[in-house]
Write a protein that holds these residues in place. Structure first.
Motif, PDB file in Angstrom:
ATOM      1  N   THR A  42      11.804   6.800   2.220  1.00 28.94           N
ATOM      2  CA  THR A  42      12.390   5.989   1.143  1.00 28.94           C
ATOM      3  C   THR A  42      12.424   4.518   1.549  1.00 28.94           C
ATOM      4  OG1 THR A  42      14.590   6.501   1.994  1.00 28.94           O
ATOM      5  CG2 THR A  42      13.769   7.876   0.198  1.00 28.94           C
ATOM      6  N   GLY A  60       9.698   0.921   2.021  1.00 26.36           N
ATOM      7  CA  GLY A  60       9.104  -0.073   1.117  1.00 26.36           C
ATOM      8  C   GLY A  60       8.451   0.537  -0.104  1.00 26.36           C
ATOM      9  N   ILE A  61       7.585   1.527   0.084  1.00 26.38           N
ATOM     10  CA  ILE A  61       6.888   2.086  -1.083  1.00 26.38           C
ATOM     11  C   ILE A  61       7.637   3.304  -1.646  1.00 26.38           C
ATOM     12  CG2 ILE A  61       5.277   3.661   0.131  1.00 26.38           C
ATOM     13  CD1 ILE A  61       4.273   1.339  -2.755  1.00 26.38           C
ATOM     14  N   ASP A 114      16.579   8.466   8.725  1.00 24.07           N
ATOM     15  CA  ASP A 114      18.039   8.331   8.724  1.00 24.07           C
ATOM     16  C   ASP A 114      18.504   8.793   7.342  1.00 24.07           C
ATOM     17  OD1 ASP A 114      20.639   7.608   8.543  1.00 24.07           O
ATOM     18  OD2 ASP A 114      20.299   5.452   8.727  1.00 24.07           O
ATOM     19  N   ARG A 119       4.619   6.207   7.081  1.00 23.89           N
ATOM     20  CA  ARG A 119       3.562   5.522   7.821  1.00 23.89           C
ATOM     21  C   ARG A 119       2.578   6.559   8.357  1.00 23.89           C
ATOM     22  NH1 ARG A 119       6.103   0.034  10.349  1.00 23.89           N
ATOM     23  NH2 ARG A 119       7.384  -0.381   8.539  1.00 23.89           N
ATOM     24  N   ALA A 132       3.826  -2.798  -2.590  1.00 25.14           N
ATOM     25  CA  ALA A 132       5.063  -2.356  -3.244  1.00 25.14           C
ATOM     26  C   ALA A 132       5.521  -3.353  -4.313  1.00 25.14           C
ATOM     27  CB  ALA A 132       6.158  -2.138  -2.200  1.00 25.14           C
TER      28      ALA A 132
END
Ligand SMILES: NC(=O)c1ccc[n+]([C@@H]2O[C@H](COP(=O)([O-])OP(=O)(O)OC[C@H]3O[C@@H](n4cnc5c(N)ncnc54)[C@H](OP(=O)(O)O)[C@@H]3O)[C@@H](O)[C@H]2O)c1
Length: 211
Positions: free
Chosen positions: A8, A10-11, A32, A68, A136
């Motif tokens: 959850t 940047g994109i 997290d 990533r 984004a």
């Protein structure tokens, strides 16, 4: 319909907001768990923060892995037992930062990220590479464009994954256009000829044919 989003950042956060705005029910997860829960609370009651990555998949028809490239395989291995029959949508671009601080492709030239990710998935998972075709910021601002919707390109080798990718892309406020099979994913990535474009459907189809 319910979609899980793992990642959850940047994109992933923009994908979540666009899908929720289109009426999708979401189950969110991140490294997290507090950050996924915070985003779910901001989005509202059709969105929940899951307990962990596997929990995010409970009751979900599809999962978006907004991760990533370097952590993607580890998360796929972690959730592999829950992926049979699931639609797996991957926006990841195979890029990282090199020792000089420049953006660098993590795969050899000519190797398709779609085929690499397909090789990481367990049998029975259905892959579409989608939602990673714009930065984004551009993706955030281009949803629900009028009078002509902006296109989001996707690639897949799987008809059902293609149908679900198209439904999700429309739910997010874009028009889907398939740019081929997973071998063509390089066209959608950073550096690809279809990356970061805002075009309508007719222009998108002519760009695909022009390659
Ligand atoms: N950002 C863009 O403009 C953009 C555009 C197109 C495509 N993409 C591609 O999308 C992918 C994600 O990029 P990003 O910019 O969103 O990265 P990012 O901001 O670093 O977000 C990555 C997310 O992955 C989560 N994560 C990391 N390890 C995890 C794990 N083991 N389990 C669950 N979640 C985990 C992080 O959780 P925490 O938040 O808890 O750390 C974070 O929410 C990349 O491959 C990138 O190339 C990005």
């Amino acid at each position: 319909m319910t979609t899980a989003i793992i990642g959850t950042g940047g994109i992933g956060s923009v994908i979540a907001r666009h899908l929720a705005a289109g009426g999708e029910t979401l189950r969110l997860s991140s490294a997290d768990i507090a950050s996924a829960r915070k985003l779910a609370a901001e989005i509202g009651r059709a969105s929940v923060g899951a307990a962990d990555n596997r929990d995010a998949l409970l009751g979900a028809d599809a999962v978006v892995l907004a991760l990533r490239f370097t952590v993607l395989k580890g998360v796929i291995d972690e959730i592999a037992g829950s992926l049979t029959g699931k639609i797996v949508v991957v926006p990841s671009n195979p890029v990282g930062i090199d020792a000089q601080g420049n953006l660098a492709r993590l795969l050899p030239e000519g190797q398709s990220s779609g085929e690499v990710v397909a090789g990481w998935l367990p049998a029975g998972a259905r892959l579409a590479m989608a939602f990673g075709t714009m930065s984004a910021d551009l993706f955030e601002s281009a949803a629900n464009r009028s009078p002509e919707p902006a296109v989001l390109f996707y690639v897949t080798d799987d008809d059902r994954a293609g149908q679900e990718a198209e439904r999700l892309i429309r739910t997010a406020g874009f028009e889907p256009v398939q740019a081929g099979g997973t071998a063509q994913s390089g066209r959608l990535e950073v550096g690809g000829d279809l990356h970061d474009l805002i075009v309508g459907p007719a222009a998108a189809r002519s760009l695909i044919g022009a390659a």
